[in-house]
Design an enzyme around this catalytic site. Structure first.
Site, PDB file in Angstrom:
ATOM      1  N   ALA A  65     -62.450 -61.441  -7.607  1.00  0.00           N
ATOM      2  CA  ALA A  65     -63.977 -61.235  -7.846  1.00  0.00           C
ATOM      3  C   ALA A  65     -64.429 -59.662  -8.077  1.00  0.00           C
ATOM      4  O   ALA A  65     -63.613 -58.950  -7.914  1.00  0.00           O
ATOM      5  CB  ALA A  65     -64.832 -61.480  -6.621  1.00  0.00           C
ATOM      6  N   GLN A 113     -55.740 -60.796 -13.611  1.00  0.00           N
ATOM      7  CA  GLN A 113     -55.099 -59.666 -13.001  1.00  0.00           C
ATOM      8  C   GLN A 113     -53.915 -60.207 -11.830  1.00  0.00           C
ATOM      9  O   GLN A 113     -54.213 -61.225 -10.792  1.00  0.00           O
ATOM     10  CB  GLN A 113     -56.089 -58.634 -12.435  1.00  0.00           C
ATOM     11  CG  GLN A 113     -56.791 -57.973 -13.348  1.00  0.00           C
ATOM     12  CD  GLN A 113     -57.812 -57.016 -13.075  1.00  0.00           C
ATOM     13  OE1 GLN A 113     -58.676 -57.361 -12.125  1.00  0.00           O
ATOM     14  NE2 GLN A 113     -57.646 -55.891 -13.542  1.00  0.00           N
ATOM     15  N   VAL A 152     -58.531 -58.163  -6.627  1.00  0.00           N
ATOM     16  CA  VAL A 152     -58.503 -58.005  -8.140  1.00  0.00           C
ATOM     17  C   VAL A 152     -59.882 -58.499  -9.025  1.00  0.00           C
ATOM     18  O   VAL A 152     -60.488 -59.344  -8.050  1.00  0.00           O
ATOM     19  CB  VAL A 152     -57.341 -58.567  -8.913  1.00  0.00           C
ATOM     20  CG1 VAL A 152     -56.086 -57.804  -8.507  1.00  0.00           C
ATOM     21  CG2 VAL A 152     -57.115 -59.765  -8.747  1.00  0.00           C
ATOM     22  N   SER A 153     -60.100 -57.756  -9.995  1.00  0.00           N
ATOM     23  CA  SER A 153     -61.495 -58.322 -10.713  1.00  0.00           C
ATOM     24  C   SER A 153     -61.414 -59.486 -11.347  1.00  0.00           C
ATOM     25  O   SER A 153     -62.573 -60.157 -11.414  1.00  0.00           O
ATOM     26  CB  SER A 153     -62.193 -57.171 -11.624  1.00  0.00           C
ATOM     27  OG  SER A 153     -62.172 -56.091 -10.708  1.00  0.00           O
ATOM     28  N   THR A 154     -60.197 -60.256 -11.732  1.00  0.00           N
ATOM     29  CA  THR A 154     -60.093 -61.233 -12.682  1.00  0.00           C
ATOM     30  C   THR A 154     -58.994 -62.064 -12.239  1.00  0.00           C
ATOM     31  O   THR A 154     -58.130 -61.586 -11.800  1.00  0.00           O
ATOM     32  CB  THR A 154     -60.110 -60.898 -14.145  1.00  0.00           C
ATOM     33  OG1 THR A 154     -58.694 -60.172 -14.366  1.00  0.00           O
ATOM     34  CG2 THR A 154     -61.423 -60.073 -14.457  1.00  0.00           C
TER      35      THR A 154
END
Length: 201
Positions: A36, A14, A9-11
């Site tokens: 990341a 999430q 996941v990006s953050t």
């Protein structure tokens, strides 16, 4: 022959639950997880995951964009896996390189990526050729104000200061400074000729 999952996941806010469920349903026993950005090269868990895979294993992801930073990166990773005799599976896109259909999809992806790179190269070459035809060189235009030009030309008369140092100070190339110097000399010569002709009448 193990099935190993990778999720990202990006953050930190999430959740990975959806991906975990899909990977477990696909037979993944061990799942490596990163939090990341997809564009980040610092994906430590992915590095550990790729290192842990052995010949005959299968790497499974929920979706293609969870693995690669872009199309080229994705193809590079999968080609490396194929070279190590490791299969790859993407749940969302129903891609499985263990079968002929999955391999065909990635061969097509590879061909498209190469086609895109070739188009970019062609556009770059065409753009530079068009710029040269209009008398310009590629790159960011380097412009000095009239005041900066006078200061730069005055500094160039000082032999204690190198042209490279002057160029660095004004943020231009040495060729730009030499061009300014040549233009200035031509302007002075033209002015002197004009004054001489004016005196002769």
């Amino acid at each position: 022959m193990a099935v190993i999952g990778y999720a990202r996941v990006s953050t930190a806010e999430q959740t990975l639950d959806l991906q975990r469920d899909a990977l477990h349903a696909s037979g993944a026993v061990n799942i490596y997880e990163d939090k990341a950005s997809g564009k980040s090269t610092d994906r430590q868990e992915l590095a550990q995951c790729l290192k842990a895979l052995r010949e005959g294993d299968t790497l499974v992801v929920w979706r293609l964009d969870r693995l690669g930073r872009n199309l080229q990166d994705l193809i590079r990773i999968v080609n490396e896996l194929e070279g190590r005799d490791i299969k790859f599976k993407s749940v969302k896109e129903c891609i499985d390189t263990g079968g002929p259909a999955g391999k065909l999809v990635f061969h097509l992806f590879g061909a498209l990526a190469e086609f895109e790179r070739e188009l970019v190269r062609e556009r770059t070459v065409a753009g530079l050729a068009a710029a040269r035809a209009r008398g310009r060189k590629g790159g960011r235009p380097q412009i000095l104000t009239e005041k900066e030009t006078r200061a730069a030309l005055a500094m160039m008369k000082n032999r204690d200061i190198s042209v490279a140092e002057i160029a660095q100070r004004f943020g231009v190339s040495r060729s730009t400074l030499y061009s300014l110097q040549t233009s200035h000399r031509q302007s002075v010569v033209s002015k002197l000729k004009g004054e001489t002709l004016g005196m002769s009448h």
